[in-house]
Write a protein that holds these residues in place. Structure first.
Motif, short mmCIF file in Angstrom:
data_model
loop_
_atom_site.label_atom_id
_atom_site.label_comp_id
_atom_site.label_asym_id
_atom_site.label_seq_id
_atom_site.Cartn_x
_atom_site.Cartn_y
_atom_site.Cartn_z
N THR A 68 0.68 -1.41 0.04
CA THR A 68 -0.14 -0.09 -0.04
C THR A 68 1.01 1.34 0.01
O THR A 68 1.92 1.25 0.37
CB THR A 68 -0.93 0.11 1.30
OG1 THR A 68 -0.09 0.18 2.51
CG2 THR A 68 -1.79 -1.32 1.06
N ARG A 69 0.23 2.47 -0.54
CA ARG A 69 0.93 3.61 -0.42
C ARG A 69 0.04 4.57 0.44
O ARG A 69 -1.15 4.53 -0.23
CB ARG A 69 1.28 4.23 -1.70
CG ARG A 69 2.11 5.68 -1.63
CD ARG A 69 1.99 6.24 -3.03
NE ARG A 69 2.88 5.55 -3.77
CZ ARG A 69 4.32 5.94 -3.87
NH1 ARG A 69 4.98 6.45 -3.28
NH2 ARG A 69 4.79 4.99 -4.90
N THR A 70 0.23 5.14 1.36
CA THR A 70 -0.64 5.91 2.29
C THR A 70 -0.06 7.21 2.64
O THR A 70 1.18 7.34 2.59
CB THR A 70 -0.83 5.07 3.27
OG1 THR A 70 0.25 4.73 4.40
CG2 THR A 70 -1.59 3.66 3.36
N SER A 71 -1.12 8.10 2.96
CA SER A 71 -0.68 9.40 3.64
C SER A 71 -1.54 9.47 4.76
O SER A 71 -2.65 9.21 4.86
CB SER A 71 -1.05 10.54 2.60
OG SER A 71 -0.55 11.85 3.10
N ILE B 240 -5.97 7.90 7.44
CA ILE B 240 -5.31 7.15 6.72
C ILE B 240 -5.83 7.27 5.25
O ILE B 240 -6.92 6.71 5.09
CB ILE B 240 -4.87 5.37 6.77
CG1 ILE B 240 -4.22 5.42 8.34
CG2 ILE B 240 -3.83 5.04 5.78
CD1 ILE B 240 -4.01 4.12 8.66
N VAL B 241 -5.14 7.91 4.27
CA VAL B 241 -5.60 7.90 3.02
C VAL B 241 -4.64 7.01 2.03
O VAL B 241 -3.35 7.05 1.96
CB VAL B 241 -5.27 9.42 2.15
CG1 VAL B 241 -5.94 9.33 0.88
CG2 VAL B 241 -6.28 10.29 3.37
N ASP B 242 -5.40 6.02 1.37
CA ASP B 242 -4.74 5.19 0.53
C ASP B 242 -4.56 5.81 -0.98
O ASP B 242 -5.53 6.34 -1.41
CB ASP B 242 -5.55 4.02 0.32
CG ASP B 242 -5.48 2.96 1.38
OD1 ASP B 242 -4.32 3.07 2.04
OD2 ASP B 242 -6.40 2.06 1.51
N THR C 88 -10.97 3.64 5.74
CA THR C 88 -9.63 4.32 4.99
C THR C 88 -10.32 5.03 3.87
O THR C 88 -11.41 4.66 3.28
CB THR C 88 -8.72 3.29 4.52
OG1 THR C 88 -9.18 2.38 3.69
CG2 THR C 88 -7.70 2.70 5.76
N ALA D 75 -9.51 7.26 -0.08
CA ALA D 75 -8.71 6.65 -1.14
C ALA D 75 -8.65 8.00 -2.01
O ALA D 75 -9.34 8.77 -2.41
CB ALA D 75 -9.40 5.68 -1.83
#
Length: 824
Positions: free
Chosen positions: A533-536, A545-547, A633, A635
């Motif tokens: 995953t790539r998250t911010s 958490i934003v995917d 989460t 996106a």
């Protein structure tokens, strides 16, 4: 003068004592076996129940022991990870050239490096012999720095980094035992690793699997040969983890300061205002080490299961022995009248329970050997993990067997306290005025009921979670969707691998689009349930958490992901790297509060690597891409730039009703690059595997719950049968005074079930309290305080307990008063 030969004081006393003790132990054991023969059914069930309890506890302890004993790192306090520290980040990743400079300049510690990956290993010939293996590409001093010893052959050395020809490898003890069939002549044996042939030079000692349960170790310089089929070469752009071993006399602060001086001189372009690169040494980082806090929760849960199962098994054995002791008052009185001391009688009772425990331990060990690999699969233990019982596990089984036997044997002795000799010898039952030990019996039954209901609640929660997981809507169409990995090396650690990936996809996509049955294809950095995953993490009062998904313009069509407002980015926007994005419905609601986000700039609270803030051009339906229980989460979808294509995998959507499409796609891809290790995974099968986690846990906990009920039923039946037998005269008197059989039955049932009800209440309260420390996410949205789980566990236990006491109580309630009074 002659005389008789004597023995000096003290000499020969110990052997005589030991002989007498052994003789008495044999007598006690023979008597215990005769006792078992008189009550074979109930005692056989007790032994089987105890063996299940000991087997489950042994299997759980073996797995927990494998997790806690680590991967074989010797003296981890002097083998810290070498972290790359800047003003903005802290990581374990260095380039290969940077590692070489650190190693050359280090004077206070031995600096080494490792890179982990997966490659197919072929120990034999033919495609069937290939199996994916965890590979660690290591520097020459890796084994010296970690303390990894060899059971066969030698370890890798610094000279192996420059060796030409087939690279040398060390295999793990598990790999040698399973894949190589414990071949004693394995040294020098050729094994195909990826695209190169390697030769075994050593077998690591059992328990050494550092880092992250590796099965094969190779020199770092052989990385290119494994994935490129090229001659051995250095890979300057390769990303590696760096760690070290402090030299004798060196301290952590001194080594950190010295390495920071080396790192400050490394060639790099720092950001504006950023200080020089420095080193931070951390004994809890690097080498795949996990913080102890990350393993504490699972360790406590496994330990809790062990304690509960053993407590249940011991309570069951004690209950059965107490139930037999009720009918053995006359026997104990005869023994005492013949001169047996209380200690001698106690030893007999303990011998009986130890005999049961010994038989149960042998059966439990067989059960544990069978159950350990199954439980390992259920909890998804990493491949290569050595879960086989160690010496510590056998010691654990021996200790708990002795303890359970002694504790269970003391229960009937406690029951018999305060008895006299005359009354039992007259056959009149317990002495008048003696307080019946109902508290002990009730405590044992309550303990069994409380533990059983607690285990049943957990099993019911997982069963409900299984149903919930199967009904979750992931938000996209998983049927007919496949993820393709080219298998051209690790793009995250090798620029050359990224370039190969970009070139491969540029040639492969047009060919795949021409395959009949393929509806659409799209490149994406992350694929559903792929493990990456790539998250911010958003800034502000409430962190979310934003995917982040970067993909081609055909991504939404290929995924079957519905766009509810706006549009997708175009091919030109992808090619030009336009600052546009789509957001999920949940993210739009959180930041725009019911207003349309279309045409607005992405909020600054969502950190991104890009300096330009993207404009929102569309809203996408919420979708679950990583874990079924992570439904909250947000996106963000962005165009996939050319650089990121080197990290991407391909998504393929097949047309409904199309057959053999996947195999045709595989053949097309192999035609593009015959050396590629193409791997195609069905997203639907990934989804089923994700949904299967609670199903496997439900099976495991459900089995333990069934064992709990069986143990509770066995103990309750034996105890009730003995108690109502002792109350036969009382029931006869009550019947003579006019009591109806129905009222007698209700009385006996209530007296027998009262401890069960009390234990049920205690167990339910404990389950509610335990639920506060169990993450609700584990149960896929089912609350740990779920009333249906509590009610289901209570009903199952009450029904089983009622069935256990029904037969003996009904027999006692139907007693003939005249017969009983005549016998009195």
């Amino acid at each position: 003068m002659t005389g008789s030969r004597g023995t000096l004081p003290g000499h020969g006393t110990t052997p005589r004592v030991l002989l007498a003790f052994g003789r008495d132990a044999r007598v006690d054991l023979k008597y215990a076996l005769r006792l078992f023969a008189r009550q074979p059914a109930i005692l056989l069930l007790t032994i089987l129940g105890l063996s299940l309890g000991l087997g489950i506890a042994t299997a759980a302890f073996s797995i927990m022991n494998a997790a806690l004993r680590g991967e074989g790192l010797v003296d981890p306090g002097r083998a810290p990870g070498v972290l790359r520290a800047t003003d903005r980040s802290l990581s374990t990743s260095w380039s290969y050239d940077e590692f070489l400079r650190l190693r050359e300049g280090a004077t206070r510690m031995q600096v080494e490096a490792v890179l982990t990956d997966t490659a197919p290993a072929r120990a034999g010939t033919g495609e069937a012999a290939a199996s994916p293996a965890g590979v660690a590409f290591v520097s020459g001093g890796f084994f010296a720095a970690t303390g990894g010893g060899m059971s066969l052959g030698r370890s890798l050395a610094v000279a192996d980094e420059q060796q030409t020809g087939p690279p040398p490898i060390v295999v793990s003890h598990v790999f040698w035992s399973t894949v190589l069939n414990r071949d004693p002549g394995v040294i020098g044996r050729p094994i195909r690793i990826g695209r190169t042939e390697a030769r075994v030079v050593g077998v690591a000692k059992s328990g050494f699997t550092l880092p992250s349960n590796r099965q094969i170790w190779m020199p770092l310089t052989s990385y290119g040969a494994v994935y490129d089929a090229a001659p051995l070469k250095r890979t300057p752009d390769m990303g590696v983890q760096v760690f070290g071993r402090l030299l004798p006399g060196a301290t952590l602060p001194d080594a950190e300061a010295q390495l920071s001086g080396v790192a400050a001189g490394l060639p790099r372009v720092p950001a504006a205002g950023e200080r020089a690169l420095r080193v931070k040494l951390a004994t809890d980082a690097g080498l795949g080490r996990v913080s102890s806090s990350d393993t504490l929760e699972i360790t406590l849960m496994v330990f809790g299961v062990i304690v509960l199962v053993l407590l249940l098994a011991c309570a069951n054995v004690a209950t059965v022995l107490v139930s037999t002791a009720i009918t053995r008052d006359r026997e104990m009185a005869v023994r005492a009248a013949l001169g047996a001391s209380r200690g001698r009688i106690l030893r007999q009772l303990v011998t009986e329970s130890l005999a049961m425990g010994g038989i149960a331990a042998a059966l439990g060990l067989l059960f544990a050997h069978w159950a350990i690999p199954i439980i390992g699969t259920m909890i998804e233990a990493p491949a290569g993990t050595d879960l086989s019982p160690s010496l510590a596990v056998y010691r654990f089984l021996g200790i708990v067997t002795v303890l359970s036997g002694v504790v269970a044997g003391l229960a009937p002795a406690w029951h018999s306290r305060g008895s006299d000799l005359v009354t039992p010898l007259k056959g009149a039952g317990p002495a008048q005025g003696r307080v019946p030990p109902w508290r002990l019996r009730s405590l044992l039954v309550m303990t069994q009921a409380a533990v059983s209901v607690l285990l049943l609640v957990v099993a019911t929660l997982f069963m409900r979670a299984t149903v919930r997981a199967g009904a979750i809507d992931v938000g996209f169409d998983a049927a007919g969707l496949y993820a393709v990995d080219a298998g051209l090396g690790d793009p995250f650690g090798d620029e050359a691998a990224r370039a190969r990936n970009r070139s491969f996809w540029a040639r492969a996509i047009p060919d795949l689009q021409a395959v009949p049955g393929i509806a659409s294809v799209a490149l994406s950095e992350m694929t559903p349930f792929g493990g990456l995953t790539r998250t911010s993490i958003t800034r502000g009062d409430a962190a979310h958490i934003v995917d982040i998904h970067r993909a081609q313009s055909t991504y939404f069509e290929t995924m079957g992901l519905r766009i509810v407002a706006g549009r997708a980015f175009t091919r030109d926007e992808v090619a030009g790297g336009a600052p546009v994005a789509l957001v999920s419905q949940s993210l739009a609601r959180a930041f725009w509060h019911g207003q349309s986000p279309l045409g607005r700039m992405l909020p600054a609270e969502i950190p991104l690597q890009e300096s330009a803030r993207p404009v929102v051009i569309g809203v996408v339906a919420d979708a679950i891409m990583a874990r079924l229980h992570e439904r909250g989460t947000f996106a963000l979808y962005q165009p996939l730039d050319a650089e990121s294509e080197g990290f991407a995998q391909l998504l393929i959507r097949t047309a409904p009703g199309a057959t053999h499409v996947v195999e045709r796609a595989r053949q097309r891809l192999l035609a593009v690059d015959p050396l590629s290790e193409v791997r195609i995974a069905g997203i639907e099968s990934r989804l089923e595997q994700e949904a299967g986690r609670p199903r496997m846990l439900a099976t495991l906990t459900g089995f333990i719950g069934v064992v709990a009920i069986v143990l509770c039923v066995i103990g309750l039946y034996g105890l009730t049968a003995s108690v109502v037998l002792q109350r036969t005269r009382e029931m006869g008197v009550r019947a003579a005074l006019g009591a109806a059989p129905g009222s007698l039955l209700r009385l006996l049932l209530w007296d027998s079930l009262r401890p069960i009800v009390a234990g049920l209440a205690i167990g339910a309260a404990t389950a509610l309290l335990a639920g506060r420390v169990v993450a609700a996410a584990v149960f896929f949205g089912v609350s740990p305080q779920d009333p249906m789980a509590l009610a289901g566990a209570a009903l199952a236990l009450l029904a089983s307990a009622a069935l256990a006491v029904w037969v003996p109580t009904r027999r006692a309630a139907a007693v003939d008063a005249a017969v009983v009074l005549r016998q009195s």
